[in-house]
Design a protein around this motif. Structure first.
Motif, PDB file in Angstrom:
ATOM      1  N   UNK A 163       0.756  -1.287   0.070  1.00 37.49           N
ATOM      2  CA  UNK A 163      -0.018  -0.415  -0.252  1.00 37.49           C
ATOM      3  C   UNK A 163       0.473   1.004  -0.343  1.00 37.49           C
ATOM      4  N   UNK A 164       2.174   1.245   0.073  1.00 39.57           N
ATOM      5  CA  UNK A 164       3.000   2.261   0.631  1.00 39.57           C
ATOM      6  C   UNK A 164       3.753   3.197  -0.489  1.00 39.57           C
ATOM      7  N   UNK A 165       3.912   1.817  -1.843  1.00 45.98           N
ATOM      8  CA  UNK A 165       4.587   1.863  -2.534  1.00 45.98           C
ATOM      9  C   UNK A 165       3.729   2.161  -3.537  1.00 45.98           C
ATOM     10  N   UNK A 349      15.361   2.970   0.772  1.00 47.99           N
ATOM     11  CA  UNK A 349      14.601   4.016   1.042  1.00 47.99           C
ATOM     12  C   UNK A 349      15.305   4.682  -0.080  1.00 47.99           C
ATOM     13  N   UNK A 350      15.558   4.969  -0.524  1.00 45.76           N
ATOM     14  CA  UNK A 350      15.668   5.453  -1.793  1.00 45.76           C
ATOM     15  C   UNK A 350      15.254   4.777  -3.188  1.00 45.76           C
ATOM     16  N   UNK A 361      11.446  -1.452   5.791  1.00 33.47           N
ATOM     17  CA  UNK A 361      11.369  -0.401   6.928  1.00 33.47           C
ATOM     18  C   UNK A 361      10.482   0.611   6.688  1.00 33.47           C
ATOM     19  N   UNK A 362       9.258   0.525   6.098  1.00 29.36           N
ATOM     20  CA  UNK A 362       8.359   2.229   5.661  1.00 29.36           C
ATOM     21  C   UNK A 362       8.142   3.130   6.989  1.00 29.36           C
ATOM     22  N   UNK A 363       7.819   2.368   7.761  1.00 24.72           N
ATOM     23  CA  UNK A 363       7.735   2.734   8.743  1.00 24.72           C
ATOM     24  C   UNK A 363       8.325   3.274   9.708  1.00 24.72           C
ATOM     25  N   UNK A 368      14.988   7.264   9.397  1.00 25.17           N
ATOM     26  CA  UNK A 368      16.550   6.989   7.849  1.00 25.17           C
ATOM     27  C   UNK A 368      16.942   7.808   7.770  1.00 25.17           C
ATOM     28  N   UNK A 369      16.028   8.839   7.412  1.00 32.30           N
ATOM     29  CA  UNK A 369      15.963   9.923   6.605  1.00 32.30           C
ATOM     30  C   UNK A 369      17.296  11.329   7.536  1.00 32.30           C
TER      31      UNK A 369
END
Length: 383
Positions: A163-165, A349-350, A361-363, A368-369
């Motif tokens: 869903x996040x992607x 992440x990138x 590690x979406x959450x 991470x940023x």
């Protein structure tokens, strides 16, 4: 009157005891001896397993009617070997397909019970969903999820990451249809709980190492990174690959030196690659370990190479104290630590693409940023 009051008190006590018993969550991990016995039980109840067993009936008839035993033997061996492989291959897709039809209920349970990154909070979700799937004939046993970790993993692979992607609303509706509002609500609850856990982790749960001045990085104790790497990969966990590696070295004394040498190099490189990925799998067992890693990066005051050395030293001590790693040699030095973060966190992440069996590690994307920015800022300040 007193007798009635005493009777009422007893009935209240009985009800309270019953309610306490009913609140006790019983999971498949409490029913089965281990995950292997649960897996075998689940496989034995599947339709594919029954079909595989029925195949032996015509094979046995063929054995009796055939004059030549070679062909029935070959087919029987193929069925014997390929059958379990086929069962293993279709198992996860079958589970995901069954769960994808119940995403609305899955998300309702998450919204209701508000589980966070803490695995124990998922146990109520596991118990409720196992009962729901069985009672509504969405699964043929009462043990769809083995434990909370299994449930959280399925949530990640079937809801969170897919869903996040998705880039826009239309793509989400196309893939998840009527479940979209329930998924959005569940993810909102989940991310809120993760943020609370992160804030709590950085304040009350913050870990501070003791006696870190005596801790040494492997680069200070080992002759080189190569010798350290050899000591890490030539262990019992890599025993089959070690045997194949030494066998190639032994056979390289024969005539075909080039092929044996290439085979030796390929096996060794594969062992190195596997070791690097296994470290991330070990770190990903619990969310708190990844949070500690990111928190240490963000809060490190030193900059440049010295800063990464300090981060590596702290995480080596942390993972050893938490019994995640069996020694204080998880990272060789700061360069290894920086590569690990860039490769398994910032790069994923990138790219926003899963790599091998590693989670996205979406959450943790905001943290991470933040960790990457903190390291960049420290480097700029030093310059």
């Amino acid at each position: 009157m007193k007798d009635n009051e005493i009777g009422d008190e007893k009935s209240v006590d009985v009800l309270s005891v019953k309610s306490l018993k009913s609140q006790k969550t019983v999971l498949p991990q409490d029913v089965f001896r281990n995950e292997l016995t649960w897996f075998c039980y689940e496989m034995s109840k599947s339709l594919a397993f029954r079909i595989w067993m029925l195949l032996w009936l015509p094979l046995s008839v063929w054995w009796k009617l055939s004059n030549n035993w070679v062909y029935p033997l070959i087919v029987s061996l193929l069925v014997l070997v390929l059958g379990p492989i086929f069962l293993l291959v279709i198992r996860e897709p079958s589970r995901k397909r069954s769960l994808s039809k119940q995403l609305t209920q899955f998300c309702k349970e998450i919204t209701k019970n508000t589980p966070s990154s803490d695995t124990h909070n998922w146990e109520v979700v596991v118990a409720n969903l196992n009962s729901y799937l069985y009672e509504n004939k969405a699964w043929n046993t009462k043990y769809f999820f083995f434990n909370a970790t299994d449930c959280e993993k399925m949530f990640r692979t079937t809801v969170l990451e897919p869903f996040s992607l998705k880039k826009d609303k239309a793509a989400k509706v196309k893939s998840f249809k009527d479940s979209v509002p329930y998924i959005e609500e569940a993810l909102g609850v989940y991310f809120t709980e993760v943020e609370k856990h992160w804030k709590l982790f950085n304040t009350e749960k913050s870990w501070s190492p003791v006696g870190l001045e005596d801790a040494k990085l492997p680069k200070e104790a080992q002759r080189s990174k190569f010798t350290w790497l050899l000591g890490r990969i030539f262990t019992i966990y890599f025993l089959p690959l070690c045997l194949a590696f030494f066998n190639c070295i032994y056979t390289s004394r024969n005539d075909d030196l080039i092929s044996d040498f290439l085979c030796t190099v390929v096996i060794f490189l594969f062992m190195v690659w596997l070791f690097r990925n296994i470290r991330m799998i070990v770190l990903s067992v619990k969310m708190e370990h990844k949070m500690q890693f990111l928190s240490t990066i963000i809060n490190e005051q030193e900059s440049g190479a010295n800063g990464w050395d300090e981060i590596a030293r702290k995480i080596n001590r942390y993972l050893f104290e938490k019994k995640v790693w069996n020694n204080e040699e998880f990272f060789f030095d700061g360069i290894d630590c920086e590569w690990f973060f860039s490769h398994f966190f910032y790069r994923l992440l990138s790219a926003k693409k899963s790599m091998w069996l590693l989670p996205l590690n979406v959450e943790l994307w905001p943290y991470i940023k933040e960790a990457q920015l903190s390291r960049n800022e420290e480097s700029l300040m030093k310059k």
